[in-house]
Design an enzyme around this catalytic site. Structure first.
Site, short mmCIF file in Angstrom:
data_model
loop_
_atom_site.label_atom_id
_atom_site.label_comp_id
_atom_site.label_asym_id
_atom_site.label_seq_id
_atom_site.Cartn_x
_atom_site.Cartn_y
_atom_site.Cartn_z
N CYS A 1 9.52 4.85 -7.42
CA CYS A 1 10.45 5.18 -8.52
C CYS A 1 11.56 4.13 -8.60
CB CYS A 1 11.09 6.54 -8.39
SG CYS A 1 9.93 7.90 -8.40
N LYS B 1 5.82 0.47 -2.58
CA LYS B 1 6.41 -0.44 -1.59
C LYS B 1 7.38 0.30 -0.68
CE LYS B 1 7.20 -4.66 -0.02
NZ LYS B 1 6.12 -5.25 0.77
O1 M6R Z 1 9.36 -0.44 4.58
P1 M6R Z 1 8.55 -0.07 5.80
O2 M6R Z 1 8.23 -1.20 6.68
O3 M6R Z 1 9.24 1.04 6.59
O4 M6R Z 1 7.22 0.54 5.23
C1 M6R Z 1 6.27 1.17 6.07
C2 M6R Z 1 4.92 1.24 5.41
O5 M6R Z 1 4.98 2.06 4.26
C3 M6R Z 1 4.42 -0.14 4.99
O6 M6R Z 1 4.40 -1.01 6.08
C4 M6R Z 1 2.99 -0.06 4.39
O7 M6R Z 1 2.10 0.34 5.38
C5 M6R Z 1 2.64 -1.44 3.82
N1 M6R Z 1 2.56 -1.38 2.38
C6 M6R Z 1 1.34 -1.97 4.29
O8 M6R Z 1 1.10 -3.23 3.75
#
Ligand code: M6R
Length: 595
Positions: A2, A590
């Site tokens: 969002c 993301k």
């Molecule tokens: O922002 P973050 O590193 O905390 O996010 C964690 C996961 O949502 C993130 O790493 C997700 O697995 C990726 N899109 C993978 O490429």
């Protein structure tokens, strides 16, 4: 996940194009629906639907929308399925106020029941609509909008930011509680957005509201008020000097490919940042003396934490407990004491699962540190100190450069903890450059042979296990094929039965584990599998594997870090070959700011 954007102009203007542009810049966050509202002479024009920004804009002629104020919202469904009615912005009961939110109102269902019982016109299941009604219910009782927002704040549980535009007014009203919100100040206009990049093409003059603040935007005024007592808060704007280059594709067809190729440079920059960090020594000292040392994260950041755990053990003799953030609560929180230390790792610094674990850890007295990419994110604000990743914007949903810099960060910390000279690591960026150059042709060829594959494995051992897991996540995330990452030695304990003729299995071989990997290769090739190996140029690997993707020689942890690059490229090429957009995989976001 969002995103909201709002703008206030001095006079009526062609806002459609501005709203489309802002929405496009928010798309990297992930979304399934989009909507725009403009307000002109006391009338609200609302157009919204499920779909991509360009198709919704075309279908509803958004380009022709005019007004003195405008709001756009990109929705990633949590409360209510993706549908036109659940898309944002939302109207209040009488259609004379419009608003949209970003975040998660956790008591949405109870609130909707209350609104319905009070006779409000609830049209959707979406929690953004609840933000509008939560304010409307107090306006209907005779409160001015600011007081109504203060009261609504008491009713709306969760983390969110929302913006409202009453039709008979000339201002926008917003509230920040736990979700990102940045204000931009221009000549004869003001605007706000869930993030900074979407504002930069419009203005460089920025104001950063804090949680618990109401923001009142006039075309030439920005007022901040405390949610607690409504008092005015003074804060000076700042001028942002970053260029927009970093949020554009820089000649690459996709952000993902650009970000893959940025990895050597951001690793170099990270090294310098860590060398200059005033916090490193304190963090190392606390980590060294911790009773238990937890590495807490989700997704790709968790895989980096697994890699970190191997580095701390092998390089510094320090045991750590890597854990997926939501599992931290049931499995470890009950045992945490003041003597424990946690490193909370997140690209965005906004992942709700990680922030929940952080809150649980702090409640038990743990000392929390962070590693995050987005400066100013919640994680950077609520940890004792937060080490940087220094990657700049990572737009593509699949994490690439933030993963390698997380791993690099951990190797650097392990070196420091072990009393080793971190200058030895300065060779890593060059090795990454060399790797990208060496593997590019063979990976592109390999991808072209995997067009029809819907099921595969990536296997690693020791330092390469986290890399195999991360490679599998990348492949799943953007090719939509099933790929499972696993400890190579576990394969014979069950999954081996999946092997049929030509079944693809990618082994990630570390320099110290070649004989073990070769056993694994032979177990599967004997049953007809196609064994593809990523590893050093080794005769034994060449002789046993069906294909070898050679990476430069390097010590174990660094070799593992290099091995992720061909896996990232392979996922990218397979995704593009399948006609998908690797930057914005379906169903994903993301920044995951929900439980
Ligand atoms: O922002 P973050 O590193 O905390 O996010 C964690 C996961 O949502 C993130 O790493 C997700 O697995 C990726 N899109 C993978 O490429």
């Amino acid at each position: 996940m969002c995103g909201i954007f709002g703008i206030v102009k001095k006079e009526e203007d062609n806002l459609g194009a501005i709203l489309i542009g802002a929405a496009e810049r928010l798309t990297y966050r992930g979304y399934d629906s989009v909507g725009m509202a403009t307000i002109s002479n006391g009338k609200i024009d609302l157009r919204k639907d499920v779909g991509k920004v360009d198709s919704v804009a075309e279908k509803y002629n958004v380009g022709e929308m005019r007004g003195q104020r405008g709001i756009t919202q990109l929705r990633w469904a949590t409360f209510g399925a993706p549908s036109q009615i659940n898309a944002q912005p939302h109207l209040d009961s009488d259609g004379d106020m419009v608003g949209a939110h970003n975040g998660n109102v956790v008591n949405n269902i109870e609130l909707r029941q209350q609104f319905i019982a009070e006779g409000l016109n609830v049209r959707s299941e979406n929690d953004g609509e609840s933000c509008v009604h939560a304010v409307e219910r107090y306006i209907k009782k005779g409160y001015e909008i600011i007081d109504a927002m203060r009261l609504a704040y008491g009713d709306l549980k969760g983390d969110y930011a929302f913006v409202l535009a009453p039709a008979n007014d000339d201002k926008l009203y917003a509230l920040k509680k736990g979700s990102g919100l940045v204000v931009g100040i221009g000549e004869d206009f003001t605007c706000l957005s869930s993030d900074l990049p979407s504002l930069l093409p419009l203005t460089r003059e920025i104001l950063r509201p804090q949680d618990g603040e109401i923001i009142i935007l006039g075309h030439n005024s920005v007022e901040l008020r405390a949610i607690t007592d409504g008092t005015v808060i003074e804060r000076d704007p700042e001028i942002v000097t970053e260029t927009m280059d970093s949020v554009q594709k820089g000649g690459y067809p996709h952000f993902m490919l650009k970000e893959i190729h940025e990895q050597p440079q951001v690793a170099r920059e990270l090294h310098n940042l860590l060398d200059d960090s005033p916090d490193i020594d304190e963090v190392i000292e606390k980590m060294r003396n911790a009773r238990n040392l937890y590495l807490v994260a989700c997704g790709t950041s968790y895989h980096a934490s697994l890699a970190g755990s191997v580095s701390f053990a092998q390089l510094a003799g320090r045991a750590t407990i890597p854990v997926l953030a939501p599992q931290f609560m049931p499995q470890y929180a009950p045992t945490v004491t003041h003597d424990d230390v946690g490193i909370f790792v997140s690209q965005s610094g906004e992942t709700k699962d990680v922030l929940n674990a952080l809150a649980a850890a702090e409640a038990k007295g743990m000392t929390p540190y962070g590693i995050a990419n987005v400066i100013g994110s919640t994680l950077t604000q609520f940890t004792n100190s937060c080490l940087p990743l220094g990657c700049g914007y990572e737009i593509s949903v699949p994490a690439t450069k933030t993963f390698t810099n997380q791993v690099y960060n951990f190797i650097y910390l392990a070196y420091k903890m072990a009393g080793k000279d971190t200058a030895e690591l300065k060779v890593v960026p060059e090795l990454m450059e060399k790797t990208l150059e060496m593997v590019a042709p063979s990976v592109a060829d390999l991808a072209s042979t995997l067009d029809d594959v819907q099921d595969m494995y990536t296997l690693g051992y020791g330092a390469t296990l986290p890399i195999a897991l991360e490679g599998a996540l990348k492949l799943k995330e953007i090719t939509y094929a099933h790929c499972e990452g696993m400890l190579s030695t576990e394969f014979k304990h069950g999954p081996l039965s999946a092997v049929t003729e030509n079944y693809p299995i990618i082994f990630v071989a570390g320099p110290n584990d070649i004989p073990l990997i070769i056993s694994g290769i032979n177990e599967v090739t004997a049953r007809g599998a196609r064994a593809i190996v990523i590893g050093p140029d080794d005769e034994r690997l060449r002789a046993n594997a069906n294909e070898l993707i050679v990476i430069p020689d390097a010590p174990e942890e660094i070799s593992a870090l290099l091995a992720v690059l061909p896996l990232q490229l392979l996922s990218y090429h397979m995704s593009v070959a399948r006609g998908y957009d690797p930057d914005f995989p379906r169903n994903l976001s993301k920044t995951l700011t929900v439980d």
